[in-house]
Design an enzyme around this catalytic site. Structure first.
Site, mmCIF file in Angstrom:
data_model
loop_
_atom_site.group_PDB
_atom_site.id
_atom_site.type_symbol
_atom_site.label_atom_id
_atom_site.label_comp_id
_atom_site.label_asym_id
_atom_site.label_seq_id
_atom_site.Cartn_x
_atom_site.Cartn_y
_atom_site.Cartn_z
ATOM 1 N N SER A 197 0.834 -1.199 0.000
ATOM 2 C CA SER A 197 0.000 0.000 0.000
ATOM 3 C C SER A 197 0.878 1.261 0.000
ATOM 4 O O SER A 197 1.659 1.466 -0.914
ATOM 5 C CB SER A 197 -0.956 -0.046 1.196
ATOM 6 O OG SER A 197 -1.917 0.970 1.119
ATOM 7 N N TRP A 222 0.197 2.363 -3.282
ATOM 8 C CA TRP A 222 -0.582 3.611 -3.308
ATOM 9 C C TRP A 222 0.380 4.784 -3.295
ATOM 10 O O TRP A 222 1.316 4.826 -2.496
ATOM 11 C CB TRP A 222 -1.493 3.675 -2.087
ATOM 12 C CG TRP A 222 -2.491 4.809 -2.096
ATOM 13 C CD1 TRP A 222 -3.814 4.736 -2.435
ATOM 14 C CD2 TRP A 222 -2.250 6.181 -1.705
ATOM 15 N NE1 TRP A 222 -4.408 5.974 -2.303
ATOM 16 C CE2 TRP A 222 -3.474 6.884 -1.865
ATOM 17 C CE3 TRP A 222 -1.133 6.882 -1.263
ATOM 18 C CZ2 TRP A 222 -3.598 8.243 -1.578
ATOM 19 C CZ3 TRP A 222 -1.250 8.236 -0.996
ATOM 20 C CH2 TRP A 222 -2.480 8.907 -1.149
ATOM 21 N N ASP A 243 -9.023 -4.438 -6.056
ATOM 22 C CA ASP A 243 -8.543 -3.390 -5.145
ATOM 23 C C ASP A 243 -9.401 -2.140 -5.296
ATOM 24 O O ASP A 243 -9.458 -1.523 -6.354
ATOM 25 C CB ASP A 243 -7.088 -3.064 -5.469
ATOM 26 C CG ASP A 243 -6.402 -2.225 -4.394
ATOM 27 O OD1 ASP A 243 -7.104 -1.523 -3.644
ATOM 28 O OD2 ASP A 243 -5.160 -2.286 -4.312
ATOM 29 N N HIS A 275 -7.085 -5.247 -2.024
ATOM 30 C CA HIS A 275 -5.967 -4.411 -1.589
ATOM 31 C C HIS A 275 -5.188 -5.072 -0.456
ATOM 32 O O HIS A 275 -3.978 -4.857 -0.321
ATOM 33 C CB HIS A 275 -6.514 -3.060 -1.111
ATOM 34 C CG HIS A 275 -5.461 -2.083 -0.703
ATOM 35 N ND1 HIS A 275 -4.608 -1.493 -1.609
ATOM 36 C CD2 HIS A 275 -5.098 -1.596 0.520
ATOM 37 C CE1 HIS A 275 -3.782 -0.677 -0.985
ATOM 38 N NE2 HIS A 275 -4.055 -0.728 0.312
#
Length: 328
Positions: A197, A222, A243, A275
């Site tokens: 992430s 991310w 996700d 995710h």
């Protein structure tokens, strides 16, 4: 490819021994000459057969046979060995207190117990937003048992953003190689980063800041920065088809597509995943992460067979893109 008879002459001929000849300088043969010629012809046939074997054996090259890769660790891999819960090395672990850490929040180091194979490459792994090292702890022993020193870390706060996590990954690498109790087991020229992430976004930041890194693997990463043309580190981007936190269309896919075309890179989109899939033991993530780290941290071409030709869609793979052949 060198001429086989010349190689045999160099290896087997007796130094300083003159060839028999006639008084007029013309060459004549003896039984001893015939024996030498026969040996040379047999050796040439053997060398030719060996060369042909190299050409048709997957994963073997003449260069590799001539000079073994000094960074190879462990036996030749198989499909089952890279999918196994544990590799060939017994693993030990040691904790790093946050009080002993500078620039990151402490963590756990997993490493091969034996020192008989020399030094190992090393990988630091960051958790994601609001998470702790426990969320990615499964990767520690799984990767270490394949022949790596692995450091799963906590961040300074659970709310740290990707740029901060990138700096913390590098601080943890520096601690691992300079201050940790296992620093003598690590080859400091063979290092990589991973993260989940925001930690995945942090792995891209770390690779951008330190181009000498040998491998980066963002796991359902991310980041507000979607383009990474500056990266010079071989990068495996892993996304998940389901996700909703960092959808692949706005994160993993643009990350991958923005990487330089000349870079060794790959995009693995997990099928039926979310995710948070990287937070639990996952064979597909482990299989391709091990192969990527082995190929680029250890320069171990024995693992390229699992990356090229490109893996096809399956029950666990939605899509796979990449550059093949690797290492060019």
């Amino acid at each position: 490819m060198p001429a086989a008879p010349r190689r045999v002459d160099s290896d087997r001929a007796s130094p300083g021994r003159a060839a028999p000849g006639s008084a007029g300088g013309g060459r004549h043969t003896t039984r001893e000459d015939d024996s030498v010629v026969k040996r040379h012809l047999a050796a040439a046939a053997t060398a030719t057969a060996a060369c042909l074997t190299l050409l048709v054996t997957p994963g073997v090259s003449a260069a590799g046979a001539a000079a073994a890769n000094p960074y190879e660790r462990g036996p030749a891999p198989t499909q089952s060995s890279i999918e196994a819960l544990r590799g060939p090395y017994a693993v030990s672990e040691t904790s790093v207190s946050s009080l002993a850490a500078t620039g990151f929040g402490g963590g756990t180091i997993y490493y091969p117990t034996s020192t008989s194979d020399g030094t190992f490459g090393a990988v630091v792994i960051s958790p994601g937003f609001t998470a702790y090292q426990s969320s990615i702890a499964w990767l520690g022993p799984r990767l270490a048992s394949q022949g790596f020193v692995v450091f799963t870390i906590d961040t300074l706060t659970t709310l740290d953003q990707p740029d901060s996590r990138g700096r913390q990954l590098l601080a943890a690498l520096d601690h691992l190689t300079q201050r940790s109790s296992v620093r003598g087991r690590i080859d400091t020229s063979r290092l990589g980063v991973m993260g989940h992430s925001m930690g995945g976004g942090g792995s891209l930041e770390a690779a951008k800041s330190r181009p000498s890194l040998k491998a980066a693997i963002p796991l359902t990463g991310w980041n507000t920065d979607k383009t990474w043309p500056e990266l010079r580190t071989p990068t495996l981007v892993i996304g998940a088809d389901g996700d909703t936190v960092a959808p692949v269309a706005s994160h993993s896919e643009p990350f991958y597509e923005s990487l330089p075309g000349s870079l060794d890179k790959a995009y693995l989109e997990l099928n039926g995943a979310t995710h948070f899939t990287p937070n639990t033991s996952n064979t597909t993530i482990a299989k391709y992460s091990i192969s990527w780290l082995k190929r680029f941290i250890d320069d171990d071409t024995r693992y390229e067979q699992f990356l090229c030709p490109l893996p096809r869609p399956s029950l666990t793979i939605e899509e796979y893109r990449g550059s093949c052949p690797l290492g060019n």
